[in-house]
Design an enzyme around this catalytic site. Structure first.
Site, PDB file in Angstrom:
ATOM      1  N   LEU A 154       0.808  -1.217   0.000  1.00 39.32           N
ATOM      2  CA  LEU A 154       0.000   0.000   0.000  1.00 39.32           C
ATOM      3  C   LEU A 154       0.844   1.271   0.000  1.00 39.32           C
ATOM      4  O   LEU A 154       0.449   2.281  -0.592  1.00 39.32           O
ATOM      5  CB  LEU A 154      -0.916   0.008   1.228  1.00 39.32           C
ATOM      6  CG  LEU A 154      -1.805   1.243   1.421  1.00 39.32           C
ATOM      7  CD1 LEU A 154      -2.811   1.365   0.289  1.00 39.32           C
ATOM      8  CD2 LEU A 154      -2.517   1.188   2.766  1.00 39.32           C
ATOM      9  N   TYR A 155       1.998   1.255   0.638  1.00 39.44           N
ATOM     10  CA  TYR A 155       2.810   2.465   0.788  1.00 39.44           C
ATOM     11  C   TYR A 155       3.271   2.979  -0.573  1.00 39.44           C
ATOM     12  O   TYR A 155       3.991   2.284  -1.304  1.00 39.44           O
ATOM     13  CB  TYR A 155       4.028   2.207   1.675  1.00 39.44           C
ATOM     14  CG  TYR A 155       3.719   1.699   3.063  1.00 39.44           C
ATOM     15  CD1 TYR A 155       2.452   1.831   3.632  1.00 39.44           C
ATOM     16  CD2 TYR A 155       4.698   1.067   3.818  1.00 39.44           C
ATOM     17  CE1 TYR A 155       2.175   1.360   4.898  1.00 39.44           C
ATOM     18  CE2 TYR A 155       4.431   0.593   5.100  1.00 39.44           C
ATOM     19  CZ  TYR A 155       3.166   0.737   5.625  1.00 39.44           C
ATOM     20  OH  TYR A 155       2.902   0.253   6.889  1.00 39.44           O
ATOM     21  N   SER A 156       2.824   4.192  -0.897  1.00 41.72           N
ATOM     22  CA  SER A 156       3.097   4.797  -2.214  1.00 41.72           C
ATOM     23  C   SER A 156       2.698   3.860  -3.347  1.00 41.72           C
ATOM     24  O   SER A 156       3.284   3.867  -4.425  1.00 41.72           O
ATOM     25  CB  SER A 156       4.567   5.202  -2.350  1.00 41.72           C
ATOM     26  OG  SER A 156       4.845   6.315  -1.538  1.00 41.72           O
TER      27      SER A 156
END
Length: 361
Positions: free
Chosen positions: A60-62
């Protein structure tokens, strides 16, 4: 740096874990930071020099960008690190590109492996509860990923205690592998995890990783009562987390942390981390820094020792109100208290004892 056993696994994890939320800085994560590949390599070098042996990321991160940035830094140090990632979050508008189904988890794992440029992930975590997919389907998919060599262990993140117990029960009934850890939010300002999540983990021998231990910048000293929060900080640029129900209480917590920091010749952030490392059931704190200076500051917290009076002062100032059925255990004089909740109940009891003293006066 000290190392702690991760739940019922044989893994020894450093008290601090390098977080990667600030890596990449795109696809909705611009306000968390924009650490690039060169900076990431430097961050990893510094963390390893301080004894950190784990790094945490997520698809999910970036939107995959954090894993891609991390991959370049991993090329030299992969064998020295416990690599953890997460899956479950919606990655597109496709209804099957979300959740903890076999379809999505295996696909997500393979995508993460490709972005990370590695052949396995050491700890793979379900990023949030999936209320549609059965726990058995999720567990069987995770066990297949272990058997295929794509992951070594698996855990959960942001589950409630009943959801984790449902998962553990399903694993036991079906003789499937069990999660070894949970990743949860827990800070001096936000101690709700003590009601159920931490006692559950202690009782079930589940490791606990803490995300956002400094309240995503709330408890670093940049947020102060009566002062404008710098726009260069996460709490000053409109980032929506964490949820703070009572800002007056938050300011009180910050005041105490800052006062203890002055006494200890430390920073507010360091005191926050050092206090959390003394709490029951904690395996590792995940620190996600935007700058090298902040990373060095946070890593120094591992060697900060607060005196018993300072620890007690922070605990008393941040203690949550005893909730039912905890207060009822005291008022009804119950014996045979469960060891997993004993350390928390001992603290909550002081609140009721103090109230009783005041009532008698």
């Amino acid at each position: 740096m000290k190392y702690r056993k991760l739940g019922h696994s044989g893994l020894m994890i450093s008290e601090l874990t390098l977080g990667t939320v600030p890596f990449g800085g795109k696809a909705g994560f611009e306000k968390t930071g924009n650490v690039d590949a060169k900076q990431a390599r430097r961050f990893l070098d510094i963390a390893l020099e301080h004894g950190v042996n784990a790094v945490d990321t997520a698809d999910l991160y970036s939107h995959g960008g954090a894993e891609e940035v991390l991959s370049d830094a991993l090329t030299v140090h992969r064998d020295k690190l416990i690599l953890t990632s997460k899956a479950r979050s919606p990655m597109s508008d496709d209804p099957n590109d979300s959740g903890a189904s076999r379809f999505h988890l295996i696909k997500s794992c393979e995508n993460s492996l490709r972005r990370l440029k590695t052949d396995h992930i050491d700890l793979y975590q379900i990023h949030n509860w999936d209320g549609v997919t059965s726990p058995e389907e999720t567990l069987r998919a995770l066990e297949d990923l272990v058997k295929s060599g794509k992951i070594r262990y698996f855990g959960t993140s942001n589950y409630t205690a009943w959801q984790m117990m449902k998962t553990l029960g399903c694993a036991e009934v079906n003789q499937l592998m069990k999660p070894v850890s949970q990743q949860i939010y827990y800070t001096p300002e936000s101690r709700e995890a003590e009601y159920e999540l931490l006692p559950m983990a202690i009782d079930q021998n589940i490791g606990t990783l803490i995300w956002g231990p400094m309240g995503e910048g709330l408890l670093t000293g940049t947020v102060r009562r009566g002062q404008k929060t710098p726009a260069t900080s996460r709490q000053g640029n409109g980032w929506p987390e964490p949820y703070v129900h009572d800002m007056e209480h938050a300011w009180d917590v910050i005041d105490v942390l800052s006062a203890v920091a002055e006494e200890a010749n430390a920073t507010t952030a360091q005191v926050c981390l050092a206090w959390l490392l003394t709490r029951p059931g904690i395996s590792s704190l995940i620190i996600g820094s935007r700058t090298e200076a902040h990373l060095q500051e946070d890593l120094a917290a591992a060697s900060l020792t607060l005196c018993p009076a300072q620890l007690a002062r922070i605990e008393q100032a941040t203690r949550p109100a005893p909730q039912y059925p905890y207060w009822h255990r005291f008022t009804s004089g119950m014996d045979r208290i469960d060891p997993a909740e004993q350390p928390f109940l001992d603290e909550y009891r002081q609140t009721l004892d103090n109230r009783t003293d005041l009532d008698q006066k």
